[in-house]
Design an enzyme around this catalytic site. Structure first.
Site, PDB file in Angstrom:
ATOM      1  N   HIS A 344       0.888  -1.119  -0.173  1.00  0.00           N
ATOM      2  CA  HIS A 344       0.024  -0.012   0.182  1.00  0.00           C
ATOM      3  C   HIS A 344       0.683   1.404  -0.034  1.00  0.00           C
ATOM      4  O   HIS A 344       0.559   2.390  -0.320  1.00  0.00           O
ATOM      5  CB  HIS A 344      -0.715  -0.070   1.365  1.00  0.00           C
ATOM      6  CG  HIS A 344      -2.288   0.667   1.003  1.00  0.00           C
ATOM      7  ND1 HIS A 344      -2.637   1.455   0.494  1.00  0.00           N
ATOM      8  CD2 HIS A 344      -3.457   0.106   1.594  1.00  0.00           C
ATOM      9  CE1 HIS A 344      -3.973   1.632   0.484  1.00  0.00           C
ATOM     10  NE2 HIS A 344      -4.439   0.785   1.555  1.00  0.00           N
ATOM     11  N   LYS A 422     -27.368  -0.879  -5.316  1.00  0.00           N
ATOM     12  CA  LYS A 422     -27.385   0.602  -5.814  1.00  0.00           C
ATOM     13  C   LYS A 422     -28.418   1.126  -6.306  1.00  0.00           C
ATOM     14  O   LYS A 422     -28.999   2.115  -5.920  1.00  0.00           O
ATOM     15  CB  LYS A 422     -26.323   0.764  -6.704  1.00  0.00           C
ATOM     16  CG  LYS A 422     -25.580   2.323  -6.940  1.00  0.00           C
ATOM     17  CD  LYS A 422     -24.895   2.139  -8.207  1.00  0.00           C
ATOM     18  CE  LYS A 422     -23.648   1.412  -8.168  1.00  0.00           C
ATOM     19  NZ  LYS A 422     -22.869   1.529  -9.333  1.00  0.00           N
ATOM     20  N   LYS A 426     -30.577   4.060  -4.925  1.00  0.00           N
ATOM     21  CA  LYS A 426     -30.998   5.416  -5.484  1.00  0.00           C
ATOM     22  C   LYS A 426     -32.361   5.796  -5.886  1.00  0.00           C
ATOM     23  O   LYS A 426     -32.779   6.888  -5.885  1.00  0.00           O
ATOM     24  CB  LYS A 426     -30.076   5.171  -6.814  1.00  0.00           C
ATOM     25  CG  LYS A 426     -28.756   5.663  -6.506  1.00  0.00           C
ATOM     26  CD  LYS A 426     -27.825   5.910  -7.721  1.00  0.00           C
ATOM     27  CE  LYS A 426     -28.087   5.072  -9.112  1.00  0.00           C
ATOM     28  NZ  LYS A 426     -26.838   5.307  -9.865  1.00  0.00           N
ATOM     29  N   PRO A 432     -25.892   5.796  -2.318  1.00  0.00           N
ATOM     30  CA  PRO A 432     -25.426   4.550  -2.034  1.00  0.00           C
ATOM     31  C   PRO A 432     -24.322   4.335  -0.951  1.00  0.00           C
ATOM     32  O   PRO A 432     -24.721   3.544   0.009  1.00  0.00           O
ATOM     33  CB  PRO A 432     -25.274   3.890  -3.171  1.00  0.00           C
ATOM     34  CG  PRO A 432     -25.902   4.614  -4.227  1.00  0.00           C
ATOM     35  CD  PRO A 432     -25.917   6.162  -3.759  1.00  0.00           C
ATOM     36  N   TYR A 455     -13.792   5.249  10.419  1.00  0.00           N
ATOM     37  CA  TYR A 455     -13.151   5.839   9.180  1.00  0.00           C
ATOM     38  C   TYR A 455     -13.637   5.273   8.006  1.00  0.00           C
ATOM     39  O   TYR A 455     -13.707   4.277   7.563  1.00  0.00           O
ATOM     40  CB  TYR A 455     -11.673   5.005   9.247  1.00  0.00           C
ATOM     41  CG  TYR A 455     -10.551   5.696   8.328  1.00  0.00           C
ATOM     42  CD1 TYR A 455      -9.440   6.550   8.659  1.00  0.00           C
ATOM     43  CD2 TYR A 455     -10.581   5.184   7.115  1.00  0.00           C
ATOM     44  CE1 TYR A 455      -8.624   6.917   7.654  1.00  0.00           C
ATOM     45  CE2 TYR A 455      -9.865   5.718   6.312  1.00  0.00           C
ATOM     46  CZ  TYR A 455      -8.806   6.169   6.537  1.00  0.00           C
ATOM     47  OH  TYR A 455      -7.807   6.783   5.470  1.00  0.00           O
ATOM     48  N   SER A 457     -12.347   6.095   3.898  1.00  0.00           N
ATOM     49  CA  SER A 457     -11.347   6.745   3.234  1.00  0.00           C
ATOM     50  C   SER A 457     -12.154   7.508   2.103  1.00  0.00           C
ATOM     51  O   SER A 457     -12.970   6.918   1.286  1.00  0.00           O
ATOM     52  CB  SER A 457     -10.478   5.976   2.507  1.00  0.00           C
ATOM     53  OG  SER A 457     -10.907   4.802   1.773  1.00  0.00           O
ATOM     54  N   THR A 468      -5.812  10.186   0.307  1.00  0.00           N
ATOM     55  CA  THR A 468      -7.058  10.066   1.025  1.00  0.00           C
ATOM     56  C   THR A 468      -7.087  11.120   1.790  1.00  0.00           C
ATOM     57  O   THR A 468      -6.164  11.642   2.451  1.00  0.00           O
ATOM     58  CB  THR A 468      -7.083   8.667   1.567  1.00  0.00           C
ATOM     59  OG1 THR A 468      -6.114   8.517   2.232  1.00  0.00           O
ATOM     60  CG2 THR A 468      -7.238   7.587   0.554  1.00  0.00           C
ATOM     61  N   GLN A 557     -14.991   1.549   0.520  1.00  0.00           N
ATOM     62  CA  GLN A 557     -15.781   0.887  -0.768  1.00  0.00           C
ATOM     63  C   GLN A 557     -14.957   1.154  -1.989  1.00  0.00           C
ATOM     64  O   GLN A 557     -14.413   1.892  -2.233  1.00  0.00           O
ATOM     65  CB  GLN A 557     -17.117   1.957  -1.126  1.00  0.00           C
ATOM     66  CG  GLN A 557     -18.029   1.340  -1.927  1.00  0.00           C
ATOM     67  CD  GLN A 557     -18.761   2.279  -3.002  1.00  0.00           C
ATOM     68  OE1 GLN A 557     -19.027   1.700  -3.998  1.00  0.00           O
ATOM     69  NE2 GLN A 557     -19.114   3.195  -2.380  1.00  0.00           N
TER      70      GLN A 557
END
Ligand SMILES: *[C@@H]1O[C@H](CO)[C@@H](O)[C@H](O)[C@H]1NC(C)=O
Ligand SMILES: *[C@@H]1O[C@H](CO)[C@@H](O)[C@H](O)[C@H]1NC(C)=O
Ligand SMILES: *[C@@H]1O[C@H](CO)[C@@H](O)[C@H](O)[C@H]1NC(C)=O
Ligand SMILES: *[C@@H]1O[C@H](CO)[C@@H](O)[C@H](O)[C@H]1NC(C)=O
Length: 630
Positions: A344, A422, A426, A432, A455, A457, A468, A557
């Site tokens: 990362h 989603k 919506k 979403p 948290y 991001s 981020t 996500q």
């Protein structure tokens, strides 16, 4: 004194990756214009938020963690401390930060890379790296380990070439360009352990036209370009080389001293072992080959079948047939199940998501005839040599045990809910992402009777080198929502009004965070402006400062139809790691926790409460709409 991190070494190349590259080195003609970095010069610089706006937002974000909220005496006392900071120490630190930011297009980038990644000492896997588990492909290629390996490698090399030639299309989100800088660190790059902090090294792609294949614990250098002609090898040629490596590695017993396990250690331990390894010139050369290689492909001997098995396999696998320090590592199991793991430190999930998404789409359209190649030469590989002395041997055995201990301490549950996704969210006029955040809040509240720092991001890639910012998902409104939802005296309409208000509040915070105007990175920057021996301002000494950044829930996500799993670990001992995907008609959350969680929390129970929450939300929402229509 602010440390100067010169952690980054660019080897073999000048400032820009491609601009200084002689055109003759291009082996295959890439069609298309150089477009990848075309917006980079126009991207705005990351702003330093104003002290006033950050402190105001901060004061609001911590209210839900006081038992009596705004009325709480502890809250009111801390507000006085914060206001005092705004008048006394704050302006000086802010001045230093503004000065530090002068002339920089992203003042945060070195601070952040070091703070969040390179200085972090726990093993990168399973604690930092993130994985994607590829969807199964029921083609002939999708069922054959070596064909799939060659196909994946071939398409990864295509993608790499698009970056090298800058022909990849830059990303636009709602018409605004996103920073593409991190694509430069995807290939021929490696994290290198060090004390007190790691570094990353970027190598020349043109001088290192090979990948590393790890099989049966042994390491091989496999060329993907012909060194004489500079031509890229065909799929058939890659297949021949990878097959030969597989064959060669399995004619020997499983490697008894697999060097790869050392990359799964605590970083201080690995740094010490690394230094020892480098004392042997032969080992040093082999290590440099791994670091400079384009990427890593691991041929595994297992048969992961369930989603949980696949996830574990890509998250940390057996620990030894791996090199966890590479930003791009692909795995193909004996049954051709494949996946990806990303280191990362230089990259967040979005660029590699794009690559994985693209290669899996590509492979699903490939046919076996593409493997035929008349011009095929002998397999092009060499095995890397490691001389393992008794010290390293003992370290390898020790790390095998440590690895087992760490990975056995994690537990995972995969939660999926079909029939609501989603499109359904919506249709109720809700965001979403914010909806799923509130779903998580509700489930956690049902489970524990409380809310805890969460948290999410938020991407700041609208800025040059943006990565981020934290979106703090818990707000006064989200707390009100979970309370109202569990309050039997509230009507359905009232509950939904609370939900909408919580969602709106969340959407507002995400917007602010994406603009780089959140609380967390700015406060971090201010602390970094303190000089050696200077008194730490009371604002940073208050327990709420630490507590409110102790991420009991670490969420993010990423959605792709090409994956059947992705995730990472919790970031604190008491926490959950929640990786979610929002698909058109179904939701997926990957829940991880430590088995000896000090709060006794269990991913299976969290999954249970997620189901209960979504069923209630679905039901009350559907009733409310019918009523609205009448
Ligand atoms: C693999 O090894 C076997 C046995 O040594 C040999 O017969 C076969 O030709 C090899 N295959 C490849 C693709 O190298
Ligand atoms: C969740 O994590 C597990 C274990 O790491 C993994 O096997 C699974 O594929 C993941 N699932 C999803 C949908 O992310
Ligand atoms: C291996 O993985 C494939 C594809 O990912 C899956 O369909 C199959 O059931 C697995 N086979 C075994 C034997 O585990
Ligand atoms: C539940 O809702 C009622 C009616 O709005 C309110 O009076 C009461 O204080 C709420 N209870 C809790 C525990 O929030």
């Amino acid at each position: 004194m602010l440390p100067h991190w010169s952690t980054f070494k660019l080897l073999g190349l000048k400032s820009s990756l491609v601009k200084c590259m002689p055109v003759s080195l291009y082996s295959t003609t890439e069609k298309g214009k150089r477009t990848l970095f075309k917006y980079q010069n126009n991207l705005p610089s990351l702003p330093v938020p104003s002290l006033d706006q950050t402190l105001t937002l901060y004061k609001r974000a911590i209210i839900p963690f006081y038992p009596l909220g705004r009325e709480d005496t502890f809250y009111q006392n801390y507000c006085k401390v914060i206001d005092n900071f705004k008048e006394v120490e704050g302006p000086e630190l802010q001045k230093r930060l503004s000065h530090f930011a002068e002339g920089k297009r992203n003042w945060l980038s070195t601070i952040w890379d070091n703070y969040a990644y390179l200085g972090y000492r726990e093993p990168v896997s399973p604690f930092v790296s993130y994985f994607f588990s590829h969807k199964n492909l029921n083609t002939e290629i999708g069922k054959d380990q070596l064909m799939k390996s060659a196909a994946l490698s071939h398409r990864v090399i295509n993608f790499m070439s698009k970056i090298e030639h800058e022909t990849l299309e830059p990303e636009l989100i709602k018409g605004s360009p996103f920073c593409m800088e991190s694509f430069k660190w995807m290939f021929n790059n490696c994290r290198v352990p060090g004390l007190p902090s790691d570094t990353t090294i970027k190598f020349s792609p043109q001088k290192n036209r090979f990948m590393i294949v790890i099989s049966n614990g042994y390491f091989y250098k496999v060329y993907h370009h012909d060194l004489n002609t500079g031509e890229r090898f065909s799929l058939g040629q890659l297949y021949a080389s990878i097959s030969a490596v597989h064959n060669n590695s399995h004619q020997k017993p499983r490697c008894s001293n697999p060097i790869g396990i050392l990359t799964a250690s605590n970083r201080d331990v690995w740094a010490t072992n690394y230094k020892h390894l480098c004392d042997n010139p032969l080992n040093k050369i082999s290590l440099e080959q791994i670091q400079s290689a384009s990427f890593v492909l691991c041929l595994d001997d297992n048969f992961p079948t369930t989603i949980a098995e696949k996830s574990v396999d890509c998250w940390y696998g057996n620990g030894y047939n791996r090199w966890f320090d590479k930003p791009v590592q692909l795995f193909v199991a004996k049954n051709a199940s494949s996946s990806f793991l990303g280191e990362h430190s230089r990259m967040d999930g979005t660029p590699t998501l794009r690559m994985n998404d693209w290669i899996i789409k590509q492979i699903s359209k490939m046919s076996v005839t593409e493997f035929h190649d008349e011009k095929k030469t002998a397999p092009q590989y060499t095995e890397l040599v490691f001389e393992v002395d008794p010290f390293i041997q003992s370290q390898i055995q020790k790390e095998k045990k440590a690895f087992k201990q760490v990975t056995e301490s994690l537990s995972i549950n995969v939660w999926q809910f079909h029939g609501f996704g989603k499109e359904e969210i919506k249709a109720y006029g809700m965001s979403p992402d914010a909806f799923v955040q509130m779903l998580i809040q509700l489930a956690y509240y049902k489970y524990t009777g409380t809310v805890r720092p969460t948290y999410e991001s938020a991407s700041t890639r609208m800025y040059f080198k943006g990565r981020t910012e934290t979106c703090r998902s818990v707000s006064e409104e989200s707390l009100q929502f979970v309370r109202d939802w569990e309050n039997t005296s509230k009507s359905g309409a009232e509950k939904i009004a609370s939900l909408r208000s919580a969602i709106n509040s969340h959407v507002r915070y995400v917007k602010v965070a994406s603009k780089g105007l959140g609380v967390d990175r700015h406060l971090l920057g201010l602390t970094k402006m303190l000089r050696d021996g200077e008194k730490i301002p009371d604002i940073f000494k208050n327990p709420m400062y630490t507590y409110s950044q102790h991420w009991f829930l670490s969420t993010s996500q990423l959605s792709s139809n090409e994956f059947n799993g992705y995730g990472w670990s919790p970031v604190v001992p008491e926490g959950f790691g929640l990786a979610y995907m929002i698909n058109p008609h179904w939701l997926h959350v990957n829940i991880t926790a430590f088995k000896n969680n000090p709060l006794g929390l269990n991913p299976d129970y969290m999954a249970f409460y997620l189901t209960e929450s979504i069923q209630e939300l679905k039901e009350i929402l559907s009733k409310s709409v019918i009523r609205a229509k009448i």
